[in-house]
Design an enzyme around this catalytic site. Structure first.
Site, mmCIF file in Angstrom:
data_model
loop_
_atom_site.group_PDB
_atom_site.id
_atom_site.type_symbol
_atom_site.label_atom_id
_atom_site.label_comp_id
_atom_site.label_asym_id
_atom_site.label_seq_id
_atom_site.Cartn_x
_atom_site.Cartn_y
_atom_site.Cartn_z
ATOM 1 N N ALA A 257 32.003 38.433 82.528
ATOM 2 C CA ALA A 257 30.650 39.001 82.442
ATOM 3 C C ALA A 257 30.572 39.911 81.216
ATOM 4 O O ALA A 257 30.180 41.069 81.300
ATOM 5 C CB ALA A 257 30.288 39.750 83.715
ATOM 6 N N GLY B 286 30.101 46.018 74.866
ATOM 7 C CA GLY B 286 31.299 46.850 74.848
ATOM 8 C C GLY B 286 32.558 46.021 74.720
ATOM 9 O O GLY B 286 33.462 46.359 73.941
ATOM 10 N N HIS B 287 32.637 44.924 75.472
ATOM 11 C CA HIS B 287 33.802 44.047 75.359
ATOM 12 C C HIS B 287 33.915 43.474 73.941
ATOM 13 O O HIS B 287 35.008 43.423 73.362
ATOM 14 C CB HIS B 287 33.683 42.884 76.344
ATOM 15 C CG HIS B 287 33.739 43.287 77.777
ATOM 16 N ND1 HIS B 287 32.687 43.053 78.644
ATOM 17 C CD2 HIS B 287 34.698 43.903 78.508
ATOM 18 C CE1 HIS B 287 33.009 43.492 79.851
ATOM 19 N NE2 HIS B 287 34.212 44.024 79.795
ATOM 20 N N GLU C 270 37.493 52.952 76.096
ATOM 21 C CA GLU C 270 37.552 54.327 76.589
ATOM 22 C C GLU C 270 36.602 54.553 77.766
ATOM 23 O O GLU C 270 36.729 55.552 78.465
ATOM 24 C CB GLU C 270 37.228 55.306 75.460
ATOM 25 C CG GLU C 270 38.328 55.389 74.411
ATOM 26 C CD GLU C 270 38.052 56.442 73.369
ATOM 27 O OE1 GLU C 270 36.926 57.001 73.343
ATOM 28 O OE2 GLU C 270 38.953 56.716 72.551
ATOM 29 N N SER D 61 28.452 48.105 81.205
ATOM 30 C CA SER D 61 29.406 47.690 82.230
ATOM 31 C C SER D 61 28.929 46.382 82.841
ATOM 32 O O SER D 61 27.722 46.158 82.978
ATOM 33 C CB SER D 61 29.507 48.761 83.328
ATOM 34 O OG SER D 61 30.218 48.271 84.451
ATOM 35 N N ARG E 66 29.076 45.639 85.871
ATOM 36 C CA ARG E 66 28.413 45.942 87.141
ATOM 37 C C ARG E 66 27.002 46.485 86.961
ATOM 38 O O ARG E 66 26.271 46.615 87.947
ATOM 39 C CB ARG E 66 29.262 46.907 87.974
ATOM 40 C CG ARG E 66 30.509 46.247 88.581
ATOM 41 C CD ARG E 66 31.185 47.156 89.593
ATOM 42 N NE ARG E 66 32.230 46.471 90.342
ATOM 43 C CZ ARG E 66 33.519 46.476 90.027
ATOM 44 N NH1 ARG E 66 33.925 47.149 88.958
ATOM 45 N NH2 ARG E 66 34.398 45.824 90.759
#
Length: 255
Positions: free
Chosen positions: A3, A7-8, A119, A156, A158
């Protein structure tokens, strides 16, 4: 764990600055989930994830099966004692033991020279650093800066669970941590700054606050309730529930 979001992808971009070849693993790790948590419903879209990784120049995607990661009859696990039992470890006592075990195995499978972890999951990052030092993995661990939406909410996987109204309110967690950091920088004692932050999170509509804590950035131990000395670098961490979604965040605090 898939998902993938911005950020990833920023971690892949940082990895490409440090290495000639970049590998990303996607594995929804069952040992990180306790009974009743969202393992079965955790968002999965490997085809979209692979496309996103390709768009930022990732060279290889590793998608192991559960059987490859945990062979039949497996009885070996990795435990980073102490640090795994603080903060998130109080509320998810299984979690970081699952993280350490799977990351150790991924390192053995991929044999990277450097590895980049976000982080945003600060406790996880520090636990992996401790594991690498203690076990002598020849891997340089690099932290990637938290990627945030315009209102400050940390990206995130989620976040997909949030309703439209919950998404609007969720940015209050980062705002509360930021206000606490400003208060600490002018000499307010930690207990006062943290109580103010907790009140802001509750007022924003979070249904449950697990913790807001000020800790040593390396050991993750709570700092004493005295004003930060000039030059001190600390870490503010928080976890709270917005509806059915548990959000975590952290920022640096200095004076």
């Amino acid at each position: 764990m898939g998902a993938l979001h911005g950020g990833h992808l920023s971690l892949v971009e940082k990895a490409r600055e440090k290495a000639s070849r970049t590998v990303a693993s996607i594995f929804v790790n069952p040992t990180q989930f306790a009974p009743g948590e969202d393992f079965d419903t955790y968002p999965r879209d490997p085809e979209a994830d692979i496309s996103k990784l390709a768009s930022v120049g990732c060279d290889l995607v590793y998608l192991p099966t559960v059987e490859e990661m945990y062979p039949d009859g497996n009885t070996t696990n990795v435990r980073v004692e102490g640090m795994s039992d603080l903060l998130d470890g109080v509320y998810r006592p299984h979690f970081f033991y699952g993280v350490a075990t799977v990351v150790a195995r991924l390192f053995l499978h991929a044999q990277p020279d450097v590895a980049v972890f976000g982080e945003k999951d600060y406790q996880q990052l520090q636990i992996i650093r401790r594991m690498v030092r203690d076990l002598g993995f020849p891997v340089d661990i690099i932290g990637g800066e938290t990627t945030r939406d315009a209102d400050g909410l940390a990206q995130s996987s989620r976040n997909l669970y949030l309703t439209a109204d919950e998404r609007i309110a969720a940015g209050a967690l980062q705002a509360a941590l930021h206000r606490a950091s400003v208060r600490l920088a002018i000499g307010v004692t930690p207990s006062v700054a943290l109580d103010e932050a907790r009140a802001l999170v509750t007022a924003a509509g979070f249904r449950k606050l697990d913790y807001i804590s000020l800790v040593d950035p390396d050991t993750l131990l709570d700092l004493p309730d005295v004003p930060l000395a000039p030059g001190t670098v600390a870490r503010l961490l928080g976890a709270a529930w917005m509806g059915k979604t548990r959000l975590i965040d952290n920022i640096s605090a200095t004076r």
